[in-house]
Design a protein around this motif. Sequence first.
Motif, PDB file in Angstrom:
ATOM      1  N   GLN A   1      54.616 -16.017  35.829  1.00 40.66           N
ATOM      2  CA  GLN A   1      54.198 -17.383  35.523  1.00 40.66           C
ATOM      3  C   GLN A   1      53.519 -17.420  34.154  1.00 40.66           C
ATOM      4  O   GLN A   1      52.712 -16.557  33.817  1.00 40.66           O
ATOM      5  N   ILE A   2      53.839 -18.434  33.356  1.00 36.37           N
ATOM      6  CA  ILE A   2      53.286 -18.591  32.011  1.00 36.37           C
ATOM      7  C   ILE A   2      52.022 -19.435  32.120  1.00 36.37           C
ATOM      8  O   ILE A   2      52.039 -20.530  32.656  1.00 36.37           O
ATOM      9  N   TYR A   3      50.909 -18.882  31.605  1.00 34.68           N
ATOM     10  CA  TYR A   3      49.613 -19.547  31.725  1.00 34.68           C
ATOM     11  C   TYR A   3      49.140 -20.235  30.457  1.00 34.68           C
ATOM     12  O   TYR A   3      48.311 -21.121  30.514  1.00 34.68           O
ATOM     13  N   GLY A   4      49.617 -19.789  29.293  1.00 29.45           N
ATOM     14  CA  GLY A   4      49.088 -20.380  28.079  1.00 29.45           C
ATOM     15  C   GLY A   4      50.054 -20.315  26.914  1.00 29.45           C
ATOM     16  O   GLY A   4      50.906 -19.432  26.842  1.00 29.45           O
ATOM     17  N   LEU A   5      49.904 -21.287  26.002  1.00 29.48           N
ATOM     18  CA  LEU A   5      50.690 -21.353  24.769  1.00 29.48           C
ATOM     19  C   LEU A   5      49.749 -21.670  23.611  1.00 29.48           C
ATOM     20  O   LEU A   5      48.753 -22.375  23.791  1.00 29.48           O
ATOM     21  N   ALA A   6      50.090 -21.162  22.437  1.00 27.91           N
ATOM     22  CA  ALA A   6      49.349 -21.489  21.223  1.00 27.91           C
ATOM     23  C   ALA A   6      50.338 -21.532  20.061  1.00 27.91           C
ATOM     24  O   ALA A   6      51.158 -20.630  19.917  1.00 27.91           O
ATOM     25  N   PHE A   7      50.252 -22.589  19.275  1.00 26.99           N
ATOM     26  CA  PHE A   7      51.128 -22.753  18.122  1.00 26.99           C
ATOM     27  C   PHE A   7      50.379 -22.396  16.852  1.00 26.99           C
ATOM     28  O   PHE A   7      49.246 -22.820  16.657  1.00 26.99           O
ATOM     29  N   SER A   8      51.021 -21.636  15.985  1.00 25.38           N
ATOM     30  CA  SER A   8      50.410 -21.261  14.718  1.00 25.38           C
ATOM     31  C   SER A   8      50.466 -22.434  13.751  1.00 25.38           C
ATOM     32  O   SER A   8      51.538 -23.001  13.530  1.00 25.38           O
ATOM     33  N   PRO A   9      49.327 -22.779  13.139  1.00 26.86           N
ATOM     34  CA  PRO A   9      49.348 -23.827  12.118  1.00 26.86           C
ATOM     35  C   PRO A   9      49.873 -23.320  10.778  1.00 26.86           C
ATOM     36  O   PRO A   9      50.139 -24.099   9.880  1.00 26.86           O
ATOM     37  N   TYR A  10      50.037 -21.999  10.638  1.00 24.28           N
ATOM     38  CA  TYR A  10      50.422 -21.392   9.371  1.00 24.28           C
ATOM     39  C   TYR A  10      51.873 -20.949   9.320  1.00 24.28           C
ATOM     40  O   TYR A  10      52.431 -20.762   8.261  1.00 24.28           O
ATOM     41  N   HIS A  11      52.477 -20.707  10.476  1.00 23.30           N
ATOM     42  CA  HIS A  11      53.831 -20.160  10.538  1.00 23.30           C
ATOM     43  C   HIS A  11      54.634 -20.937  11.586  1.00 23.30           C
ATOM     44  O   HIS A  11      54.073 -21.647  12.408  1.00 23.30           O
ATOM     45  N   THR A  12      55.933 -20.763  11.601  1.00 23.89           N
ATOM     46  CA  THR A  12      56.773 -21.428  12.595  1.00 23.89           C
ATOM     47  C   THR A  12      56.886 -20.542  13.834  1.00 23.89           C
ATOM     48  O   THR A  12      57.976 -20.113  14.204  1.00 23.89           O
ATOM     49  N   CYS A  13      55.741 -20.248  14.427  1.00 24.15           N
ATOM     50  CA  CYS A  13      55.769 -19.411  15.623  1.00 24.15           C
ATOM     51  C   CYS A  13      54.829 -19.954  16.691  1.00 24.15           C
ATOM     52  O   CYS A  13      53.926 -20.742  16.412  1.00 24.15           O
ATOM     53  N   MET A  14      55.103 -19.513  17.906  1.00 28.77           N
ATOM     54  CA  MET A  14      54.326 -19.893  19.072  1.00 28.77           C
ATOM     55  C   MET A  14      54.031 -18.623  19.859  1.00 28.77           C
ATOM     56  O   MET A  14      54.863 -17.716  19.918  1.00 28.77           O
ATOM     57  N   PHE A  15      52.862 -18.562  20.475  1.00 33.52           N
ATOM     58  CA  PHE A  15      52.483 -17.427  21.304  1.00 33.52           C
ATOM     59  C   PHE A  15      52.422 -17.880  22.757  1.00 33.52           C
ATOM     60  O   PHE A  15      52.024 -19.009  23.049  1.00 33.52           O
ATOM     61  N   SER A  16      52.808 -16.987  23.665  1.00 35.18           N
ATOM     62  CA  SER A  16      52.755 -17.294  25.096  1.00 35.18           C
ATOM     63  C   SER A  16      52.077 -16.154  25.840  1.00 35.18           C
ATOM     64  O   SER A  16      52.185 -14.984  25.461  1.00 35.18           O
ATOM     65  N   ALA A  17      51.358 -16.523  26.903  1.00 34.52           N
ATOM     66  CA  ALA A  17      50.657 -15.556  27.749  1.00 34.52           C
ATOM     67  C   ALA A  17      51.116 -15.776  29.180  1.00 34.52           C
ATOM     68  O   ALA A  17      51.271 -16.914  29.623  1.00 34.52           O
ATOM     69  N   ALA A  18      51.318 -14.669  29.914  1.00 35.33           N
ATOM     70  CA  ALA A  18      51.881 -14.803  31.259  1.00 35.33           C
ATOM     71  C   ALA A  18      51.301 -13.788  32.240  1.00 35.33           C
ATOM     72  O   ALA A  18      50.635 -12.822  31.858  1.00 35.33           O
ATOM     73  N   ASP A  19      51.625 -14.035  33.493  1.00 30.74           N
ATOM     74  CA  ASP A  19      51.179 -13.195  34.594  1.00 30.74           C
ATOM     75  C   ASP A  19      51.852 -11.821  34.585  1.00 30.74           C
ATOM     76  O   ASP A  19      51.450 -10.933  35.313  1.00 30.74           O
ATOM     77  N   ASP A  20      52.859 -11.626  33.747  1.00 22.90           N
ATOM     78  CA  ASP A  20      53.571 -10.339  33.671  1.00 22.90           C
ATOM     79  C   ASP A  20      52.881  -9.344  32.725  1.00 22.90           C
ATOM     80  O   ASP A  20      53.474  -8.357  32.319  1.00 22.90           O
ATOM     81  N   LYS A  21      51.622  -9.631  32.343  1.00 23.07           N
ATOM     82  CA  LYS A  21      50.790  -8.788  31.463  1.00 23.07           C
ATOM     83  C   LYS A  21      51.218  -8.868  30.009  1.00 23.07           C
ATOM     84  O   LYS A  21      50.757  -8.090  29.184  1.00 23.07           O
ATOM     85  N   GLN A  22      52.115  -9.775  29.693  1.00 22.95           N
ATOM     86  CA  GLN A  22      52.671  -9.809  28.347  1.00 22.95           C
ATOM     87  C   GLN A  22      52.203 -11.010  27.543  1.00 22.95           C
ATOM     88  O   GLN A  22      51.976 -12.094  28.084  1.00 22.95           O
ATOM     89  N   VAL A  23      52.084 -10.767  26.254  1.00 22.88           N
ATOM     90  CA  VAL A  23      51.847 -11.815  25.268  1.00 22.88           C
ATOM     91  C   VAL A  23      52.996 -11.703  24.282  1.00 22.88           C
ATOM     92  O   VAL A  23      53.296 -10.622  23.777  1.00 22.88           O
ATOM     93  N   LYS A  24      53.661 -12.820  24.039  1.00 20.92           N
ATOM     94  CA  LYS A  24      54.831 -12.814  23.162  1.00 20.92           C
ATOM     95  C   LYS A  24      54.630 -13.784  22.006  1.00 20.92           C
ATOM     96  O   LYS A  24      54.002 -14.832  22.152  1.00 20.92           O
ATOM     97  N   CYS A  25      55.217 -13.424  20.864  1.00 19.73           N
ATOM     98  CA  CYS A  25      55.267 -14.302  19.701  1.00 19.73           C
ATOM     99  C   CYS A  25      56.715 -14.737  19.527  1.00 19.73           C
ATOM    100  O   CYS A  25      57.614 -13.894  19.417  1.00 19.73           O
ATOM    101  N   TRP A  26      56.938 -16.045  19.523  1.00 16.38           N
ATOM    102  CA  TRP A  26      58.276 -16.625  19.430  1.00 16.38           C
ATOM    103  C   TRP A  26      58.482 -17.204  18.038  1.00 16.38           C
ATOM    104  O   TRP A  26      57.657 -17.973  17.561  1.00 16.38           O
ATOM    105  N   ASP A  27      59.593 -16.862  17.410  1.00 18.61           N
ATOM    106  CA  ASP A  27      59.998 -17.481  16.153  1.00 18.61           C
ATOM    107  C   ASP A  27      60.718 -18.771  16.524  1.00 18.61           C
ATOM    108  O   ASP A  27      61.780 -18.731  17.156  1.00 18.61           O
ATOM    109  N   LEU A  28      60.154 -19.920  16.155  1.00 14.44           N
ATOM    110  CA  LEU A  28      60.729 -21.201  16.552  1.00 14.44           C
ATOM    111  C   LEU A  28      61.873 -21.658  15.647  1.00 14.44           C
ATOM    112  O   LEU A  28      62.526 -22.651  15.940  1.00 14.44           O
TER     113      LEU A  28
END
Length: 134
Positions: free
Chosen positions: A23-50
Amino acid sequence: MAIKIWDVATGALKLTLTGHIGQIYGLAFSPYHTCMFSAADDKQVKCWDLEYNKVIRSYHGHLSGVHCLALHPILDNVLFTGGSDSVCRVWDVRTKTQIHVLSHSNTVCSLLARSMDPQIVTGSHDSTIKFWDL
């Protein structure tokens, strides 16, 4: 689990991003780059290139689910993540290295990155709120 991005003006689904297995618990969008970060119950934090709609970085270190995350409002390369392992981890976004581990005695469930000094505020299920001077 999936992240869905919607066109606010039309209500149409623009994009579905898959990659987390919990399950995904949180998102954060970078004001400086075209990327988004996600946090989840799978112990992972990912950076997405949008621009290319794919994961470009993963941050490994949490021992259990990640419940919250925040980007520093001024320092464009600092990411904070908090989780069930009772810590807030401070990351260098570019190198994926962990800079600090800020400890609580229970789940870190909320984060607030402040531009002053610079500081991070963590809230935990241990009934404490802590101000950290980085």
